[in-house]
Structure formats: structure tokens, C-alpha cells
Design an enzyme around this catalytic site. Structure first.
Site, PDB file in Angstrom:
ATOM      1  N   ASP A 139      16.565  22.727  12.423  1.00  0.00           N
ATOM      2  CA  ASP A 139      15.457  23.417  13.072  1.00  0.00           C
ATOM      3  C   ASP A 139      15.690  23.622  14.569  1.00  0.00           C
ATOM      4  O   ASP A 139      16.600  23.031  15.154  1.00  0.00           O
ATOM      5  CB  ASP A 139      14.139  22.648  12.839  1.00  0.00           C
ATOM      6  CG  ASP A 139      14.279  21.149  13.071  1.00  0.00           C
ATOM      7  OD1 ASP A 139      15.316  20.724  13.611  1.00  0.00           O
ATOM      8  OD2 ASP A 139      13.356  20.396  12.729  1.00  0.00           O
ATOM      9  N   ASP A 156       4.058  12.474  10.202  1.00  0.00           N
ATOM     10  CA  ASP A 156       3.189  12.992   9.140  1.00  0.00           C
ATOM     11  C   ASP A 156       3.982  13.279   7.868  1.00  0.00           C
ATOM     12  O   ASP A 156       3.512  13.965   6.965  1.00  0.00           O
ATOM     13  CB  ASP A 156       2.445  14.251   9.619  1.00  0.00           C
ATOM     14  CG  ASP A 156       3.397  15.354  10.082  1.00  0.00           C
ATOM     15  OD1 ASP A 156       4.623  15.238   9.846  1.00  0.00           O
ATOM     16  OD2 ASP A 156       2.919  16.333  10.687  1.00  0.00           O
ATOM     17  N   HIS A 169       6.897  14.935   7.690  1.00  0.00           N
ATOM     18  CA  HIS A 169       7.637  16.208   7.621  1.00  0.00           C
ATOM     19  C   HIS A 169       9.154  16.006   7.605  1.00  0.00           C
ATOM     20  O   HIS A 169       9.662  15.003   8.106  1.00  0.00           O
ATOM     21  CB  HIS A 169       7.238  17.149   8.767  1.00  0.00           C
ATOM     22  CG  HIS A 169       7.620  16.675  10.129  1.00  0.00           C
ATOM     23  ND1 HIS A 169       6.797  16.782  11.223  1.00  0.00           N
ATOM     24  CD2 HIS A 169       8.754  16.097  10.604  1.00  0.00           C
ATOM     25  CE1 HIS A 169       7.406  16.312  12.280  1.00  0.00           C
ATOM     26  NE2 HIS A 169       8.597  15.883  11.934  1.00  0.00           N
ATOM     27  N   GLU A 228       5.510  20.982   8.011  1.00  0.00           N
ATOM     28  CA  GLU A 228       4.323  20.171   8.246  1.00  0.00           C
ATOM     29  C   GLU A 228       3.475  20.076   6.983  1.00  0.00           C
ATOM     30  O   GLU A 228       3.683  20.847   6.039  1.00  0.00           O
ATOM     31  CB  GLU A 228       3.510  20.810   9.386  1.00  0.00           C
ATOM     32  CG  GLU A 228       4.286  21.009  10.675  1.00  0.00           C
ATOM     33  CD  GLU A 228       4.522  19.719  11.450  1.00  0.00           C
ATOM     34  OE1 GLU A 228       4.504  18.627  10.853  1.00  0.00           O
ATOM     35  OE2 GLU A 228       4.724  19.809  12.681  1.00  0.00           O
TER      36      GLU A 228
HETATM   37  C1  F6R Z   1      14.548  17.062  13.652  1.00  0.00           C
HETATM   38  C2  F6R Z   1      13.646  17.102  12.550  1.00  0.00           C
HETATM   39  C3  F6R Z   1      12.440  16.229  12.442  1.00  0.00           C
HETATM   40  C4  F6R Z   1      12.687  14.771  12.786  1.00  0.00           C
HETATM   41  C5  F6R Z   1      11.395  13.977  12.679  1.00  0.00           C
HETATM   42  C6  F6R Z   1      11.574  12.544  13.112  1.00  0.00           C
HETATM   43  O1  F6R Z   1      15.590  18.006  13.503  1.00  0.00           O
HETATM   44  O2  F6R Z   1      13.866  17.884  11.738  1.00  0.00           O
HETATM   45  O3  F6R Z   1      11.965  16.329  11.140  1.00  0.00           O
HETATM   46  O4  F6R Z   1      13.649  14.249  11.921  1.00  0.00           O
HETATM   47  O5  F6R Z   1      10.400  14.561  13.473  1.00  0.00           O
HETATM   48  O6  F6R Z   1      11.793  12.496  14.479  1.00  0.00           O
HETATM   49  P1  F6R Z   1      12.241  11.137  15.184  1.00  0.00           P
HETATM   50  O7  F6R Z   1      13.603  10.822  14.680  1.00  0.00           O
HETATM   51  O8  F6R Z   1      12.241  11.465  16.647  1.00  0.00           O
HETATM   52  O9  F6R Z   1      11.233  10.106  14.806  1.00  0.00           O
END
Ligand code: F6R
Length: 270
Positions: free
Chosen positions: A66, A141, A143, A148
């Protein structure tokens, strides 16, 4: 699904890096799906160490999950204000390994035609032969990528709006330190869809810390629901490895069973 529990973040990261390295050794031109966020930072550090010991990335191809919409390297813009995932990936991993520039794919946050770009990205993944191993974190959440709650479990690469929780999480993790105002954060992103992620031949999800304990239990042991898009992991038909530290595993009902399975598999060389 292999659920591996390690003592702490360092051990979790080492284990995850070894899995990725194993894929590269077995298939030197493998296609990796990569993630950003705070969770994989040490996994990438470990991979860089393994690279310094000889792991060759020259034929590896990568596709990132992403990117924020409206961000990215821009001529004339101070480097420190570039909060793109592209910059993150280059600083945390790509600048430190011998990967070829043309083999790196990160959604273009500055694209003029996001819809067309998303279709192109899907095609490029297909043309590469598909993702061999997709690395994933998990959002607060539940994702994956920026899928989301409420995103379809069959979704493909698309432009999506970010939820307040994700904006808050990302603000605290990245933007606050760069002194960027909350109101200046991007509110949209390009993300691979859940359907795109499930097409990967293998999935490697990592999570650490007490703040991930509830969502990990829901994702792995709760019902499959579009309200927790990562619960789609339960539908994946390929190889799945989930690597957790003790804190992230602390709310799992069946943690002891997962430990037993790992031990038994090791014992029998499976
Ligand atoms: C990042 C991504 C997100 C993260 C998720 C967890 O490319 O796709 O889904 O993996 O938000 O983020 P952290 O690792 O910062 O807790």
C-alpha cells in the site's frame, strides 16, 4: 496454519526473517509481497544482516501492499516531509540490499489516474507469476494493507478512505515525530485488496506487543468477518505462518495447542 510464538519482538523478527530468507534461497527470483509499519522494522534489519552474510536479492521482485495517496518523492520538496511508504521501504530495507530498482513495485501515491494505476498493479502482479510470499502486519482494527473494517474479503487493489483509528495509529507512529499536523495527513490510500492478498501462495503475518493481543485473538480464532478483514487468513489455501511474540499471543485461547503443534512438527521433522 502454523502459529509460532516467540519470547519477544527480537525473536519474532529473527524467525520471520529466516522464513523470508528461506524462500529466497529456495527460489532466487521469488516474488515477495512487502509491508510497512513498525512491526516489520526488525525483520528487515535481520534480513539486511542475512544479506550481508551472502543472501542474494539480485533476482528478487517485490510488491508493496500500500501507499498513501498524494504522497511520495517530489522534486523540490524537503526529504523529511516525504512520509511515503516508498521512503520507508527504501530506508528500512531496499537501500541496504542488492535488489534491482526495476524489480521494486510500490503503489505510486502521486499517480494522476489512481483507478488505472490499481488495474495496472494487479496486472503486474499477475505478470510476475504471482506473489510467492506475502509479509503482513495487522492493524489495530484488524486491517491488512488499508483494508479497513467493512472492505469486501474479495476486494482487489483500489483507492480507499482511511478510518479514524488508522489515522490515529499512523499519526502516533510516524507523523508526530516529523512535526506534521494531523490535518495534513493523507486520508486516502492505494491498497492491495484482501482478494489480492489471498492470491499469494504463502502468507507470513507478524504481530508483537500487548496492544495487538485482542485483535490477533479475533483474527485467528474468531469468526471470519469483513469487520476484521485479516480474519480472511482463515480462508487462505496456501502456506500460512503467523509469528507472534508472547504479548501478542497472550489472548489466544489455544496458545498451548499451537506450541504443542510446533514442537511435534519439529520432533518429526515436518
Ligand atoms: C502497512 C500495512 C498495515 C500495517 C498495520 C500494522 O503496509 O499494510 O496494514 O501492517 O497497520 O502497522 P504497525 O506494524 O505499525 O502496527
Amino acid at each position: 496454519m502454523d502459529i509460532i510464538i516467540r519470547d519477544d519482538y527480537e525473536q519474532m523478527s529473527k524467525y520471520a526473517a529466516e522464513i523470508i530468507a528461506g524462500h529466497i534461497k529456495a527460489k532466487p527470483d521469488c516474488v515477495l509481497g512487502l509491508a510497512t509499519g513498525s512491526t516489520p522494522i526488525n525483520t528487515y534489519k535481520e534480513l539486511i544482516k542475512i544479506h550481508k552474510q551472502g543472501l542474494d536479492f539480485s533476482r528478487v521482485r517485490t510488491f508493496n501492499l500500500d501507499e498513501y495517496l498524494g504522497v511520495g518523492p517530489e522534486p523540490g520538496k524537503p526529504y523529511d516531509l516525504d512520509q511515503s511508504y516508498s521512503r520507508f521501504m527504501h530506508e528500512e530495507l531496499l537501500n541496504h540490499i542488492n535488489i534491482k530498482k526495476e524489480n521494486i513495485h510500490i503503489p505510486d501515491g502521486r499517480t494522476k489516474d489512481p483507478k488505472k494505476f490499481c488495474m495496472w498493479y494487479e496486472e503486474e502482479i499477475k505478470k510476475s507469476g504471482g506473489i510467492d510470499l506475502q509479509l503482513l502486519g495487522i492493524g489495530g482494527d484488524g486491517h491488512w494493507g488499508f483494508n479497513e473494517p467493512g472492505s469486501s474479503l474479495g476486494s482487489r487493489t483500489a483507492v480507499v478512505a482511511l478510518t479514524q483509528q488508522t489515522l490515529d495509529d499512523n499519526y502516533n507512529a510516524f507523523y508526530k515525530n516529523a512535526n506534521i499536523e494531523r490535518s495534513d495527513m493523507p486520508h486516502f490510500a492505494i491498497t492491495m485488496g484482501i482478494g489480492t492478498i489471498l492470491d499469494a501462495k504463502n502468507i507470513l503475518m507478524i504481530a508483537n506487543g500487548k496492544k495487538k493481543a485482542d485483535i490477533i485473538a479475533k483474527c485467528l480464532e474468531g469468526p471470519i468477518t469483513s469487520q476484521i478483514t485479516s480474519s480472511a487468513i482463515q480462508l487462505h489455501s496456501g502456506g500460512i505462518t503467523v509469528v507472534l511474540d508472547e504479548d501478542a499471543a497472550s489472548k489466544l485461547t489455544n496458545a498451548n495447542r499451537y506450541r504443542h503443534i510446533e514442537k511435534t512438527k519439529l520432533q518429526y521433522g515436518l
